[in-house]
Every structure is written in C-alpha cells, then in structure tokens.
Write a protein that holds these residues in place. Structure first.
Motif, PDB file in Angstrom:
ATOM      1  N   MET A   1      89.026   4.091 -15.214  1.00 58.48           N
ATOM      2  CA  MET A   1      88.920   5.362 -14.522  1.00 58.48           C
ATOM      3  C   MET A   1      90.011   5.491 -13.457  1.00 58.48           C
ATOM      4  SD  MET A   1      87.143   7.975 -14.665  1.00 58.48           S
ATOM      5  CE  MET A   1      86.358   9.302 -13.885  1.00 58.48           C
ATOM      6  N   LYS A   2      90.392   4.346 -12.899  1.00 53.65           N
ATOM      7  CA  LYS A   2      91.397   4.345 -11.859  1.00 53.65           C
ATOM      8  C   LYS A   2      92.741   4.840 -12.393  1.00 53.65           C
ATOM      9  CE  LYS A   2      93.130   1.157  -8.379  1.00 53.65           C
ATOM     10  NZ  LYS A   2      93.095  -0.222  -7.909  1.00 53.65           N
ATOM     11  N   TYR A   3      93.078   4.410 -13.606  1.00 56.19           N
ATOM     12  CA  TYR A   3      94.356   4.804 -14.190  1.00 56.19           C
ATOM     13  C   TYR A   3      94.381   6.282 -14.571  1.00 56.19           C
ATOM     14  CZ  TYR A   3      95.101  -0.200 -14.311  1.00 56.19           C
ATOM     15  OH  TYR A   3      95.234  -1.508 -13.950  1.00 56.19           O
ATOM     16  N   VAL A   4      93.245   6.802 -14.962  1.00 57.91           N
ATOM     17  CA  VAL A   4      93.167   8.223 -15.317  1.00 57.91           C
ATOM     18  C   VAL A   4      93.448   9.086 -14.092  1.00 57.91           C
ATOM     19  CG1 VAL A   4      91.636  10.040 -16.147  1.00 57.91           C
ATOM     20  CG2 VAL A   4      91.569   7.792 -17.212  1.00 57.91           C
ATOM     21  N   THR A   5      92.892   8.704 -12.962  1.00 60.05           N
ATOM     22  CA  THR A   5      93.142   9.489 -11.756  1.00 60.05           C
ATOM     23  C   THR A   5      94.600   9.402 -11.328  1.00 60.05           C
ATOM     24  OG1 THR A   5      92.390   7.661 -10.364  1.00 60.05           O
ATOM     25  CG2 THR A   5      90.770   9.357 -10.909  1.00 60.05           C
ATOM     26  N   TYR A   6      95.218   8.243 -11.515  1.00 64.13           N
ATOM     27  CA  TYR A   6      96.638   8.132 -11.186  1.00 64.13           C
ATOM     28  C   TYR A   6      97.500   8.983 -12.113  1.00 64.13           C
ATOM     29  CZ  TYR A   6      95.646   4.308  -7.977  1.00 64.13           C
ATOM     30  OH  TYR A   6      95.184   3.556  -6.936  1.00 64.13           O
ATOM     31  N   ILE A   7      97.129   9.070 -13.376  1.00 64.46           N
ATOM     32  CA  ILE A   7      97.869   9.924 -14.309  1.00 64.46           C
ATOM     33  C   ILE A   7      97.712  11.391 -13.926  1.00 64.46           C
ATOM     34  CG2 ILE A   7      97.929  10.717 -16.716  1.00 64.46           C
ATOM     35  CD1 ILE A   7      97.231   7.813 -17.510  1.00 64.46           C
ATOM     36  N   VAL A   8      96.493  11.782 -13.557  1.00 66.12           N
ATOM     37  CA  VAL A   8      96.256  13.173 -13.149  1.00 66.12           C
ATOM     38  C   VAL A   8      97.015  13.486 -11.861  1.00 66.12           C
ATOM     39  CG1 VAL A   8      94.485  14.809 -12.413  1.00 66.12           C
ATOM     40  CG2 VAL A   8      94.046  13.296 -14.337  1.00 66.12           C
ATOM     41  N   ILE A   9      97.084  12.526 -10.940  1.00 64.95           N
ATOM     42  CA  ILE A   9      97.849  12.738  -9.711  1.00 64.95           C
ATOM     43  C   ILE A   9      99.334  12.899 -10.030  1.00 64.95           C
ATOM     44  CG2 ILE A   9      98.625  11.597  -7.582  1.00 64.95           C
ATOM     45  CD1 ILE A   9      95.776  10.494  -7.299  1.00 64.95           C
ATOM     46  N   ALA A  10      99.845  12.118 -10.970  1.00 60.43           N
ATOM     47  CA  ALA A  10     101.255  12.246 -11.358  1.00 60.43           C
ATOM     48  C   ALA A  10     101.533  13.610 -11.984  1.00 60.43           C
ATOM     49  CB  ALA A  10     101.634  11.133 -12.326  1.00 60.43           C
ATOM     50  N   ILE A  11     100.626  14.081 -12.817  1.00 60.33           N
ATOM     51  CA  ILE A  11     100.778  15.419 -13.415  1.00 60.33           C
ATOM     52  C   ILE A  11     100.726  16.489 -12.326  1.00 60.33           C
ATOM     53  CG2 ILE A  11      99.677  17.108 -14.946  1.00 60.33           C
ATOM     54  CD1 ILE A  11      98.826  14.702 -16.692  1.00 60.33           C
ATOM     55  N   ALA A  12      99.848  16.296 -11.347  1.00 59.04           N
ATOM     56  CA  ALA A  12      99.742  17.257 -10.244  1.00 59.04           C
ATOM     57  C   ALA A  12     101.021  17.308  -9.430  1.00 59.04           C
ATOM     58  CB  ALA A  12      98.547  16.895  -9.362  1.00 59.04           C
ATOM     59  N   ILE A  13     101.613  16.161  -9.195  1.00 60.64           N
ATOM     60  CA  ILE A  13     102.875  16.149  -8.451  1.00 60.64           C
ATOM     61  C   ILE A  13     103.966  16.853  -9.246  1.00 60.64           C
ATOM     62  CG2 ILE A  13     104.695  14.618  -7.570  1.00 60.64           C
ATOM     63  CD1 ILE A  13     102.416  12.698  -6.755  1.00 60.64           C
ATOM     64  N   ALA A  14     103.956  16.680 -10.561  1.00 60.46           N
ATOM     65  CA  ALA A  14     104.921  17.389 -11.399  1.00 60.46           C
ATOM     66  C   ALA A  14     104.703  18.903 -11.315  1.00 60.46           C
ATOM     67  CB  ALA A  14     104.813  16.914 -12.842  1.00 60.46           C
ATOM     68  N   LEU A  15     103.446  19.332 -11.251  1.00 59.14           N
ATOM     69  CA  LEU A  15     103.156  20.757 -11.100  1.00 59.14           C
ATOM     70  C   LEU A  15     103.628  21.290  -9.753  1.00 59.14           C
ATOM     71  CD1 LEU A  15      99.608  21.105 -12.674  1.00 59.14           C
ATOM     72  CD2 LEU A  15     101.712  22.191 -13.448  1.00 59.14           C
ATOM     73  N   ILE A  16     103.509  20.483  -8.722  1.00 59.32           N
ATOM     74  CA  ILE A  16     103.999  20.899  -7.405  1.00 59.32           C
ATOM     75  C   ILE A  16     105.510  21.103  -7.449  1.00 59.32           C
ATOM     76  CG2 ILE A  16     104.364  20.120  -5.026  1.00 59.32           C
ATOM     77  CD1 ILE A  16     101.589  18.841  -5.151  1.00 59.32           C
ATOM     78  N   VAL A  17     106.213  20.154  -8.070  1.00 56.73           N
ATOM     79  CA  VAL A  17     107.672  20.274  -8.173  1.00 56.73           C
ATOM     80  C   VAL A  17     108.048  21.511  -8.979  1.00 56.73           C
ATOM     81  CG1 VAL A  17     109.741  19.171  -9.127  1.00 56.73           C
ATOM     82  CG2 VAL A  17     108.066  17.816  -7.864  1.00 56.73           C
ATOM     83  N   LEU A  18     107.335  21.757 -10.068  1.00 59.43           N
ATOM     84  CA  LEU A  18     107.599  22.940 -10.884  1.00 59.43           C
ATOM     85  C   LEU A  18     107.400  24.225 -10.079  1.00 59.43           C
ATOM     86  CD1 LEU A  18     108.112  24.174 -13.767  1.00 59.43           C
ATOM     87  CD2 LEU A  18     105.628  24.258 -13.948  1.00 59.43           C
ATOM     88  N   ASN A  19     106.343  24.285  -9.289  1.00 62.06           N
ATOM     89  CA  ASN A  19     106.074  25.487  -8.501  1.00 62.06           C
ATOM     90  C   ASN A  19     107.034  25.643  -7.334  1.00 62.06           C
ATOM     91  OD1 ASN A  19     103.918  26.796  -9.862  1.00 62.06           O
ATOM     92  ND2 ASN A  19     102.608  25.098  -9.259  1.00 62.06           N
ATOM     93  N   ILE A  20     107.542  24.546  -6.815  1.00 61.85           N
ATOM     94  CA  ILE A  20     108.541  24.654  -5.751  1.00 61.85           C
ATOM     95  C   ILE A  20     109.806  25.297  -6.288  1.00 61.85           C
ATOM     96  CG2 ILE A  20     110.093  23.264  -4.300  1.00 61.85           C
ATOM     97  CD1 ILE A  20     107.726  21.446  -3.713  1.00 61.85           C
ATOM     98  N   THR A  21     110.150  25.029  -7.544  1.00 59.93           N
ATOM     99  CA  THR A  21     111.345  25.647  -8.119  1.00 59.93           C
ATOM    100  C   THR A  21     111.175  27.151  -8.309  1.00 59.93           C
ATOM    101  OG1 THR A  21     110.620  25.218 -10.393  1.00 59.93           O
ATOM    102  CG2 THR A  21     111.983  23.527  -9.330  1.00 59.93           C
ATOM    103  N   LYS A  22     109.936  27.629  -8.365  1.00 60.28           N
ATOM    104  CA  LYS A  22     109.681  29.056  -8.541  1.00 60.28           C
ATOM    105  C   LYS A  22     109.633  29.830  -7.226  1.00 60.28           C
ATOM    106  CE  LYS A  22     107.285  28.492 -12.854  1.00 60.28           C
ATOM    107  NZ  LYS A  22     107.631  29.473 -13.840  1.00 60.28           N
ATOM    108  N   LEU A  23     109.709  29.123  -6.107  1.00 59.09           N
ATOM    109  CA  LEU A  23     109.650  29.790  -4.811  1.00 59.09           C
ATOM    110  C   LEU A  23     110.962  30.499  -4.505  1.00 59.09           C
ATOM    111  CD1 LEU A  23     107.900  27.144  -2.551  1.00 59.09           C
ATOM    112  CD2 LEU A  23     106.930  29.263  -3.401  1.00 59.09           C
ATOM    113  N   ASP A  24     110.835  31.705  -3.959  1.00 57.77           N
ATOM    114  CA  ASP A  24     111.982  32.447  -3.458  1.00 57.77           C
ATOM    115  C   ASP A  24     111.856  32.438  -1.933  1.00 57.77           C
ATOM    116  OD1 ASP A  24     114.132  34.086  -3.014  1.00 57.77           O
ATOM    117  OD2 ASP A  24     113.087  35.935  -3.599  1.00 57.77           O
ATOM    118  N   PHE A  25     112.674  31.622  -1.278  1.00 56.40           N
ATOM    119  CA  PHE A  25     112.523  31.416   0.156  1.00 56.40           C
ATOM    120  C   PHE A  25     112.922  32.643   0.975  1.00 56.40           C
ATOM    121  CE2 PHE A  25     112.763  27.092  -1.508  1.00 56.40           C
ATOM    122  CZ  PHE A  25     111.598  26.586  -0.967  1.00 56.40           C
ATOM    123  N   ASN A  26     113.624  33.583   0.390  1.00 60.29           N
ATOM    124  CA  ASN A  26     113.952  34.818   1.096  1.00 60.29           C
ATOM    125  C   ASN A  26     112.760  35.776   1.129  1.00 60.29           C
ATOM    126  OD1 ASN A  26     116.578  33.983   1.590  1.00 60.29           O
ATOM    127  ND2 ASN A  26     117.297  34.757  -0.376  1.00 60.29           N
TER     128      ASN A  26
END
Length: 65
Positions: free
Chosen positions: A1-26
């Motif tokens: 179960m521990k490894y599953v949560t780490y995989i989900v956390i890694a996917i979540a971090i990838a989603l954060i990076v993806l959404n940061i690229t969609k930000l328009d800071f202006n």
C-alpha cells in the motif's frame, strides 16, 4: 500500500507541473489559468491527504508491534 501512495503522489506532482505550464502569469485569474489554479490546489490537497495517510499507517504499524 505504501508504494501505491508513492506512485499516486508522483502522478500528482506530474499533474501540478502540467498545470503550471498552462498558467498565464499576465492574466492569472482569467480563462484557462483559473482552471489550472483550481487543479493545482486540488492536487496539493490530495498530496497532503496521502501524506497524512502514510503517517497514520506508520503509526498504526508501530502500535501493533
């Protein structure tokens, strides 16, 4: 179960990076940037919940021993 949560956390971090690229800071609070901000905060909440879950499982395992 521990490894599953780490995989989900890694996917979540990838989603954060993806959404940061969609930000328009202006125009941060208009259009697609608002959706990206909401997604970033939602994913951060999910990561925090998963970390709390890992901590509670570790405490539970120590109490059983």
């Amino acid at each position: 179960m521990k490894y599953v949560t780490y995989i989900v956390i890694a996917i979540a971090i990838a989603l954060i990076v993806l959404n940061i690229t969609k930000l328009d800071f202006n125009n941060l609070f208009q259009g697609e940037s608002v959706v990206a901000l909401i997604c970033i905060f939602a994913v951060l909440c999910a990561v925090i919940l998963l970390l709390i879950f890992n901590t509670s499982k570790a405490i539970d395992n120590k109490n059983k021993e």
